[in-house]
Design an enzyme around this catalytic site. Structure first.
Site, PDB file in Angstrom:
ATOM      1  N   LYS A  23       9.434  -0.790  14.257  1.00 11.76           N
ATOM      2  CA  LYS A  23      10.050  -0.428  12.965  1.00 11.76           C
ATOM      3  C   LYS A  23      11.048   0.710  13.179  1.00 11.76           C
ATOM      4  CE  LYS A  23       5.851  -1.188  10.177  1.00 11.76           C
ATOM      5  NZ  LYS A  23       4.884  -0.589   9.274  1.00 11.76           N
ATOM      6  N   GLY A  38      -4.866  -1.723   4.677  1.00 14.26           N
ATOM      7  CA  GLY A  38      -4.050  -2.865   4.254  1.00 14.26           C
ATOM      8  C   GLY A  38      -4.727  -4.198   4.522  1.00 14.26           C
ATOM      9  N   ARG A  39      -5.257  -4.393   5.739  1.00 12.50           N
ATOM     10  CA  ARG A  39      -5.849  -5.693   6.088  1.00 12.50           C
ATOM     11  C   ARG A  39      -7.256  -5.870   5.511  1.00 12.50           C
ATOM     12  NH1 ARG A  39      -4.725  -2.463  10.146  1.00 12.50           N
ATOM     13  NH2 ARG A  39      -6.336  -1.556  11.470  1.00 12.50           N
ATOM     14  N   HIS A  60      -5.838 -33.213  17.809  1.00 15.75           N
ATOM     15  CA  HIS A  60      -4.797 -34.090  18.337  1.00 15.75           C
ATOM     16  C   HIS A  60      -3.623 -33.292  18.888  1.00 15.75           C
ATOM     17  CE1 HIS A  60      -6.881 -37.583  16.711  1.00 15.75           C
ATOM     18  NE2 HIS A  60      -7.235 -36.759  15.754  1.00 15.75           N
ATOM     19  N   LYS A  93       0.838  -1.192   0.000  1.00 12.20           N
ATOM     20  CA  LYS A  93       0.000   0.000   0.000  1.00 12.20           C
ATOM     21  C   LYS A  93       0.881   1.252   0.000  1.00 12.20           C
ATOM     22  CE  LYS A  93      -3.552   2.478   2.433  1.00 12.20           C
ATOM     23  NZ  LYS A  93      -4.478   2.596   3.547  1.00 12.20           N
ATOM     24  N   GLU A 127      -4.911  -6.622  14.635  1.00  8.76           N
ATOM     25  CA  GLU A 127      -4.394  -5.316  14.211  1.00  8.76           C
ATOM     26  C   GLU A 127      -5.495  -4.262  14.255  1.00  8.76           C
ATOM     27  OE1 GLU A 127      -0.805  -4.762  11.352  1.00  8.76           O
ATOM     28  OE2 GLU A 127      -2.557  -4.357  10.123  1.00  8.76           O
ATOM     29  N   GLU A 186      10.561  -4.932   4.275  1.00  7.36           N
ATOM     30  CA  GLU A 186      10.595  -6.344   3.877  1.00  7.36           C
ATOM     31  C   GLU A 186      10.264  -6.478   2.393  1.00  7.36           C
ATOM     32  OE1 GLU A 186       8.978  -5.109   6.468  1.00  7.36           O
ATOM     33  OE2 GLU A 186       9.044  -6.447   8.213  1.00  7.36           O
TER      34      GLU A 186
END
Ligand code: F6P
Length: 505
Positions: free
Chosen positions: A478, A251-252, A368, A192, A337, A198
Site C-alpha cells: 500500500k 476486520g476478518r 474434474h 473499519k 492474514e 479501494e
C-alpha cells in the site's frame, strides 16, 4: 520457546507414522473418539477428524504442547477481552458480538446491534423510501463475510437485493450499477478504518452514480459501517446513518458486527440473530471444552501435524454445496492474514512453518479440475470437506444424492488408495481428510462453522506462539502504491519500466 514446548515438539516428531487404515484397524473406538456432533439451534453438525493421522499418542503430546503454550490461559485472555493483539495493544473481541466477552464489551456490542436492528427495520418498513437494492462497498474482511453469508443463505429470495463490490477495478462497480435502479438503491460503505483506498474510491463513484441517476441527496442514501465513525461523518455521512462497531473487532472477524448489516437487510433481523446464535454455541463449546474434545483445538492439532511434522505447505477446503462456494475464499483471508507470519508474538523468528497456503473450491467441480493432484500428486494436501445432509435445491433428489456420494467417495479414496501393476494407475492412499457435515445449511449452522474456523485459527496461532490479530504484511505494498501515486520516486528497473509502459510514470 520454553523447554516444555521444545520437548513436546521433539517427542511428536519422533512418533511412529502408521497409515490411516492401520489406525482404524488398531482402534475400534477411533470413529467415536474423533467424529463428534455439536448440537446447534435447530440441528447439529458432525465434525469427523477420524481420517487424519491423529492417534492417542499424537493427541497426548499435542495436549502437552497446548498446556506448555498456555492454551487455556490464552483462550481465557481472548474471551475476557484482554489485549491479546500484543503488537497493536488491542483486544480481539469478535466473540463479544455473540455474547461471550468482557461484560462492558458485550453490552456495547448489544447497543450497536440495537442501533443496526432499528435501521434495518426502518428500511424494511419503507421509512427510507422504496429500497430494492443495496450496493455494499468494502474489501477483505469488510466484504468476504457478507458476500459468503448472503450467497449461502439468501438464494431463495432476499428482502433487499445486495450486491457486494470490493475490487477497485471499475468493472466490478459497473456490474452492480447495471443491476440497480439508483432511485431505489442504498449504498453501504463498509470499512473499519474508513481510509481504504479501494472502498473510498468506489464509494465516491457510487455517490456520483446516484447523483447522475437523479438522486437529489445522494449522501442521504449512504450508510457507513465502521469502527471510525468520526471519519465517516467527516466524509459526509449523516450521523444517524453511521453504524459503528468496536476498534477491538478485527476486520476478518467482523461479520458479526455492523459489517453484517447487508446480511440482516437481505435476510431479516431474525436470521442474522440466528447466525450470531450459531456462533455463540461454538464459542461456548470452545470456551468450555478441554483437550482434544475441543473441536477447534483438535482441528489445530491435525493442522500442526501436517504443516510442522509432515511438511504440508497447503491445506484445501472443498464445499460440496454450491451455496458455500465463497467459503474457501473467506477461509483464505481468515487463515492466511491471521497466521501467515514469520515471527512469534514477542518478535522472535518462528521455529517452524506457520500457516499453510489455504485454498479450495466447490465439489463436484473441483473433482474434474484439481483432484488429480490430491490423489496422485507429490504434494500431500490435507483436505476439509463440508456438506449438508438436506439439499438446497428442489430438483430431482438425484442431484443431492450424487453430490453427497461424491463427497464421501473422495474422502474414502484419498484414504484407501488403490494398488495397480501399472504405476500410472496406482493411488498411494493414506491421504488425510476431515469432514464437516451439517444437518442443514441454516444461519445457525453457518455461524457455528465460521466461528469454528475462527477458533481453529486462534488455536493454531497459540500452538505456534504467534499473534493472529495483526496484519502488517499488507502495509508495504500500500505504501509503495501511494509513493507511485505521489510521483517522483524511482523503484527497481523492472517496476520503473512497467510504470512507464502503462503510462503511470
Ligand atoms: O489490507 C488488509 C485489510 O486491512 C484487511 O485486514 C481488512 O479486512 C481490509 O484491509 C479492509 O480494511 P477496512 O475495513 O479498514 O477498509
Amino acid at each position: 520457546m520454553n523447554e516444555a514446548v521444545n520437548k513436546a515438539w521433539g517427542e511428536l516428531a519422533a512418533l511412529p507414522r502408521p497409515r490411516l487404515a492401520e489406525l482404524f484397524a488398531a482402534d475400534a473406538n477411533r470413529l467415536a473418539s474423533l467424529s463428534n456432533r455439536l448440537d446447534i439451534p435447530g440441528g447439529s453438525i458432525l465434525f469427523d477428524w477420524s481420517k487424519t493421522h491423529l492417534d492417542a499418542a499424537h493427541i497426548g503430546l499435542f495436549e502437552q504442547l497446548a498446556w506448555a503454550c498456555d492454551f487455556a490461559g490464552k483462550r481465557a485472555a481472548l474471551l475476557s477481552g484482554e489485549k491479546v493483539n500484543v503488537t497493536e495493544q488491542r483486544a480481539a473481541e469478535h466473540t463479544a458480538q455473540r455474547g461471550t466477552g468482557a461484560p462492558e464489551s458485550v453490552a456495547l456490542a448489544q447497543a450497536f446491534h440495537a442501533r443496526m436492528h432499528m435501521l434495518v427495520d426502518a428500511i424494511h418498513r419503507g421509512l427510507l423510501g422504496e429500497i430494492k437494492h443495496l450496493i455494499h462497498i468494502g474489501i477483505g474482511g469488510s466484504a468476504l463475510g457478507p458476500a459468503l453469508a448472503i450467497d449461502a443463505l439468501a438464494r431463495d429470495g432476499a428482502l433487499v437485493d445486495v450486491h457486494v463490490v470490493s475490487n477497485i477495478d471499475g468493472c466490478a462497480l459497473e456490474a452492480a450499477f447495471e443491476r440497480c435502479d439508483p432511485a431505489k438503491t442504498l449504498i453501504a460503505v463498509a470499512s473499519k478504518t474508513f481510509t481504504t483506498i479501494e472502498t473510498m474510491t468506489n464509494a465516491k463513484s457510487a455517490l456520483d452514480w446516484l447523483a447522475e441517476g437523479g438522486v437529489a441527496d445522494s449522501f442521504g442514501r449512504v450508510i457507513a459501517l465502521t469502527a471510525s465513525p468520526d471519519k465517516a461523518v467527516e466524509w459526509g455521512v449523516d450521523e444517524t446513518r453511521v453504524l459503528p462497531f468496536s476498534e477491538s473487532v478485527g476486520g476478518r472477524y467482523s461479520l458479526w458486527s455492523s459489517i453484517g448489516f447487508p446480511v440482516a437487510l437481505a435476510l431479516g433481523w431474525a436470521e442474522f440473530a440466528e447466525l450470531l446464535e450459531g456462533a455463540e454455541v461454538m464459542d461456548k463449546h470452545f470456551a468450555g471444552t478441554d483437550g482434544a474434545a475441543n473441536l477447534a483445538l483438535r482441528a489445530a492439532f491435525a493442522d500442526q501435524l501436517y504443516t510442522r511434522l509432515r511438511g504440508c505447505q497447503t491445506r484445501a477446503s472443498f464445499a460440496y454445496d454450491e451455496r458455500l462456494k465463497l467459503l474457501p475464499s473467506y477461509l483464505q483471508q481468515l487463515e492466511m492474514e491471521s497466521n501467515g507470519k514469520s515471527v512469534t508474538a514477542d518478535g522472535q523468528p518462528v521455529s517452524g512453518p506457520t500457516a499453510p497456503i489455504t485454498w479450495g473450491g466447490v465439489g463436484t467441480d473441483a473433482q474434474h479440475a484439481v483432484f488429480q493432484l490430491l490423489h496422485q500428486g507429490t504434494n500431500i494436501v490435507p483436505v476439509d470437506f463440508i456438506a449438508a445432509i438436506a439439499p438446497g435445491d428442489d430438483l430431482d433428489p438425484a442431484h443431492h444424492r450424487i453430490l453427497l456420494m461424491n463427497c464421501f467417495a473422495q474422502g474414502a479414496a484419498l484414504m484407501a488408495g488403490k494398488q495397480s501393476d501399472d504405476p500410472a494407475r496406482a493411488y498411494p492412499g493414506d491421504r488425510p481428510s476431515a469432514t464437516i457435515l451439517l444437518d442443514e445449511l441454516t444461519p445457525a449452522a453457518l455461524g457455528a462453522v465460521i466461528a469454528f474456523h475462527e477458533h481453529r485459527t486462534f488455536a493454531n496461532a497459540v500452538l505456534m506462539g504467534i499473534n493472529p490479530f495483526d496484519q502488517f504484511g499488507v502495509e508495504l505494498g500500500k505504501q509503495i502504491a501511494n509513493a507511485i501515486d505521489a510521483g517522483g520516486v524511482s523503484f527497481d528497473a523492472s517496476t520503473d519500466a512497467l510504470l512507464k509502459a502503462a503510462g503511470l510514470a
